[in-house]
Write a protein that holds these residues in place. Structure first.
Motif, PDB file in Angstrom:
ATOM      1  N   VAL A 112       0.870  -1.176   0.000  1.00 14.72           N
ATOM      2  CA  VAL A 112       0.000   0.000   0.000  1.00 14.72           C
ATOM      3  C   VAL A 112       0.904   1.221   0.000  1.00 14.72           C
ATOM      4  N   THR A 113       0.670   2.153  -0.927  1.00 16.36           N
ATOM      5  CA  THR A 113       1.434   3.400  -0.924  1.00 16.36           C
ATOM      6  C   THR A 113       0.520   4.548  -0.531  1.00 16.36           C
ATOM      7  N   GLY A 114       0.981   5.348   0.412  1.00 17.19           N
ATOM      8  CA  GLY A 114       0.262   6.533   0.837  1.00 17.19           C
ATOM      9  C   GLY A 114       1.138   7.760   0.686  1.00 17.19           C
ATOM     10  N   GLU A 115       0.589   8.930   0.953  1.00 17.65           N
ATOM     11  CA  GLU A 115       1.330  10.161   0.717  1.00 17.65           C
ATOM     12  C   GLU A 115       0.971  11.238   1.735  1.00 17.65           C
ATOM     13  N   MET A 116       1.880  12.185   1.840  1.00 19.98           N
ATOM     14  CA  MET A 116       1.650  13.409   2.582  1.00 19.98           C
ATOM     15  C   MET A 116       2.373  14.525   1.849  1.00 19.98           C
ATOM     16  N   GLY A 117       1.653  15.584   1.490  1.00 23.19           N
ATOM     17  CA  GLY A 117       2.292  16.693   0.798  1.00 23.19           C
ATOM     18  C   GLY A 117       1.294  17.805   0.545  1.00 23.19           C
ATOM     19  N   ILE A 118       1.422  18.900   1.269  1.00 23.77           N
ATOM     20  CA  ILE A 118       0.500  20.020   1.085  1.00 23.77           C
ATOM     21  C   ILE A 118       0.563  20.490  -0.380  1.00 23.77           C
ATOM     22  N   GLY A 119      -0.605  20.566  -1.014  1.00 23.20           N
ATOM     23  CA  GLY A 119      -0.678  20.958  -2.414  1.00 23.20           C
ATOM     24  C   GLY A 119      -0.756  19.803  -3.385  1.00 23.20           C
ATOM     25  N   ASN A 120      -0.725  18.562  -2.866  1.00 15.66           N
ATOM     26  CA  ASN A 120      -0.622  17.461  -3.833  1.00 15.66           C
ATOM     27  C   ASN A 120      -1.933  17.081  -4.518  1.00 15.66           C
ATOM     28  N   THR A 121      -3.087  17.526  -4.020  1.00 18.88           N
ATOM     29  CA  THR A 121      -4.290  17.293  -4.830  1.00 18.88           C
ATOM     30  C   THR A 121      -4.281  18.180  -6.070  1.00 18.88           C
ATOM     31  N   THR A 122      -3.636  19.339  -5.985  1.00 19.03           N
ATOM     32  CA  THR A 122      -3.495  20.199  -7.159  1.00 19.03           C
ATOM     33  C   THR A 122      -2.619  19.519  -8.204  1.00 19.03           C
ATOM     34  N   ALA A 123      -1.499  18.964  -7.767  1.00 22.57           N
ATOM     35  CA  ALA A 123      -0.615  18.251  -8.690  1.00 22.57           C
ATOM     36  C   ALA A 123      -1.320  17.037  -9.293  1.00 22.57           C
ATOM     37  N   ALA A 124      -2.063  16.303  -8.464  1.00 20.12           N
ATOM     38  CA  ALA A 124      -2.763  15.111  -8.955  1.00 20.12           C
ATOM     39  C   ALA A 124      -3.821  15.490  -9.989  1.00 20.12           C
ATOM     40  N   ALA A 125      -4.537  16.580  -9.750  1.00 18.81           N
ATOM     41  CA  ALA A 125      -5.545  17.036 -10.708  1.00 18.81           C
ATOM     42  C   ALA A 125      -4.900  17.430 -12.027  1.00 18.81           C
ATOM     43  N   ALA A 126      -3.750  18.094 -11.952  1.00 23.60           N
ATOM     44  CA  ALA A 126      -3.045  18.488 -13.169  1.00 23.60           C
ATOM     45  C   ALA A 126      -2.590  17.256 -13.956  1.00 23.60           C
ATOM     46  N   ILE A 127      -2.086  16.242 -13.254  1.00 23.25           N
ATOM     47  CA  ILE A 127      -1.670  15.003 -13.913  1.00 23.25           C
ATOM     48  C   ILE A 127      -2.856  14.338 -14.592  1.00 23.25           C
ATOM     49  N   ALA A 128      -3.972  14.217 -13.871  1.00 24.81           N
ATOM     50  CA  ALA A 128      -5.156  13.561 -14.429  1.00 24.81           C
ATOM     51  C   ALA A 128      -5.660  14.300 -15.665  1.00 24.81           C
ATOM     52  N   ALA A 129      -5.683  15.632 -15.592  1.00 25.61           N
ATOM     53  CA  ALA A 129      -6.145  16.427 -16.730  1.00 25.61           C
ATOM     54  C   ALA A 129      -5.213  16.276 -17.916  1.00 25.61           C
ATOM     55  N   ALA A 130      -3.913  16.242 -17.659  1.00 23.51           N
ATOM     56  CA  ALA A 130      -2.947  16.081 -18.745  1.00 23.51           C
ATOM     57  C   ALA A 130      -3.085  14.721 -19.425  1.00 23.51           C
ATOM     58  N   LEU A 131      -3.351  13.686 -18.642  1.00 24.84           N
ATOM     59  CA  LEU A 131      -3.453  12.331 -19.192  1.00 24.84           C
ATOM     60  C   LEU A 131      -4.785  12.085 -19.881  1.00 24.84           C
ATOM     61  N   HIS A 132      -5.865  12.663 -19.327  1.00 26.66           N
ATOM     62  CA  HIS A 132      -7.204  12.265 -19.769  1.00 26.66           C
ATOM     63  C   HIS A 132      -8.072  13.418 -20.277  1.00 26.66           C
ATOM     64  N   GLY A 133      -7.531  14.623 -20.302  1.00 27.99           N
ATOM     65  CA  GLY A 133      -8.286  15.745 -20.841  1.00 27.99           C
ATOM     66  C   GLY A 133      -9.347  16.251 -19.872  1.00 27.99           C
ATOM     67  N   GLY A 134     -10.056  17.284 -20.311  1.00 28.22           N
ATOM     68  CA  GLY A 134     -11.137  17.833 -19.497  1.00 28.22           C
ATOM     69  C   GLY A 134     -10.785  19.107 -18.767  1.00 28.22           C
ATOM     70  N   GLY A 135      -9.480  19.412 -18.660  1.00 23.41           N
ATOM     71  CA  GLY A 135      -9.082  20.638 -17.987  1.00 23.41           C
ATOM     72  C   GLY A 135      -9.353  20.618 -16.494  1.00 23.41           C
ATOM     73  N   ALA A 136      -9.061  21.745 -15.866  1.00 30.72           N
ATOM     74  CA  ALA A 136      -9.194  21.834 -14.410  1.00 30.72           C
ATOM     75  C   ALA A 136     -10.614  21.613 -13.941  1.00 30.72           C
ATOM     76  N   GLU A 137     -11.584  22.054 -14.711  1.00 29.68           N
ATOM     77  CA  GLU A 137     -12.991  21.954 -14.296  1.00 29.68           C
ATOM     78  C   GLU A 137     -13.376  20.515 -13.972  1.00 29.68           C
TER      79      GLU A 137
END
Length: 340
Positions: A162-187
């Motif tokens: 199981v991998t977990g994480e801690m990092g203030i701001g990382n949902t922003t980074a994760a959203a950017a990654i998801a949008a880059a991979l799958h489209g749809g933009g920030a919205e």
């Protein structure tokens, strides 16, 4: 004991993604046959049956045990947090790492409850990644080092990861990654994360769209997506999942941030997540969509949004139950019970 990563540069990392071990088909077939002979009606245990057979194939045993699960928490800080995308300052990352080390966090309790070893890997917390609206979050060297740190944290003898994480701001980074991979933009991908208000949500969306625009020329390459938009802890989670695949250690995925790391592997090498199951779907709005994109059906839906690997750790109990039934139940022949 953990092993040295087999790569020191991007070409080496790509080579590690090119050749991925597969499950043991003989063990899987034997586990399926055993499942068909257990003292129960066909499919009466639902997804537990599929889980046990999946696990048996990756462990190479028709009647496996789940021993020595490993939970690894990776911590990193994000330069983009300076844009006001989180409800908390980056100092909280260091403070929460201290809490993990003292045994005081939720993940400590869940790991203990399910008999998991817990390791904590801090990644240059005094040196946040670069603000991805201004340039790549990580240099190639920093990115490869983070991936290698993830790889080297995995114990090849573990029965589960199981991998977990801690990092203030990382949902922003994760959203950017998801949008880059799958489209749809920030919205489509930006949520409230740790609890930002409406103004904070607007800032997060603007930051993600700015990052996507800034790196538009690089976003056709999934590894470049992670390097330019991610964080050290997200890269380390991807490295750990890749190591687990090479060691044939099954993985339970956690929430949105963990799945963003996993999505990079799947985009770079389709099928790279065959050794993974989704532990849960979180309350972070885009997690359900990301699970659909990577083809994973969650085991649990409890409204969690903590991160830390907490939902995945809780799902260890489901997998343990599946394996206990599969390996411990009697067959019709063994029990002297007549089959229908």
């Amino acid at each position: 004991m953990p092993t040295k990563a087999p790569f020191t540069d991007l070409p080496g990392l790509r080579a590690a993604l090119d050749v991925l071990p597969q499950p043991d088909s003989i063990a899987r077939e034997a586990a399926s046959a055993r499942n068909g002979a257990l003292t129960k009606p066909p499919a009466a245990l639902g997804r537990l049956e599929d889980l046990a057979i999946w696990y048996a194939g990756w462990r190479g045993e028709a009647r496996p045990r789940l021993d020595e699960p490993q939970v690894i928490i990776f911590a990193g800080n994000h330069g983009v947090a300076a844009k006001g995308v989180s409800a908390f300052p980056i100092e909280v990352t260091v403070q929460m790492v201290a809490n993990f080390e003292a045994g005081g966090a939720a993940i400590n309790q869940l790991a203990k409850a399910f008999g998991a070893r817990m390791d904590i890997v801090s990644l240059d917390l005094d040196r946040p990644t670069a603000d991805f609206t201004e340039g790549p979050a990580m240099s190639e060297g920093e990115f490869v080092a983070a991936m290698a740190a993830g790889w080297e944290a995995v114990d090849p003898a573990a029965g589960l990861l199981v991998t977990g994480e801690m990092g203030i701001g990382n949902t922003t980074a994760a959203a950017a990654i998801a949008a880059a991979l799958h489209g749809g933009g920030a919205e489509a991908w930006v949520g409230r994360g740790s609890g930002v208000d409406d103004a904070g949500l607007g800032r997060k969306r603007a930051v993600v769209d700015a990052g996507l625009a800034r790196h538009a020329g690089r976003l056709g390459d999934p590894l470049e997506v992670l390097r330019c938009l991610g964080g050290r802890e997200i890269a380390a989670m991807a490295g750990a999942m890749l190591a687990a695949r090479h060691h044939r250690v099954p993985v339970i995925l956690d929430g949105f941030i963990c799945c963003a790391a996993a999505a990079v592997l799947e985009a770079a090498a389709p099928g790279a997540l065959d050794h993974c199951v989704a532990g849960h779907v979180s309350a972070e709005g885009a997690h359900a969509l990301l699970l659909q994109k990577i083809g994973k059906t969650p085991l649990l839906n409890l409204g969690l949004r903590l991160g830390e690997g907490s939902g995945a750790a809780l799902a260890i109990g489901v997998l343990k139950g599946a394996i206990a039934c599969h390996s411990g139940m009697a067959t019709f022949g063994e029990a002297g019970v007549s089959e229908a």
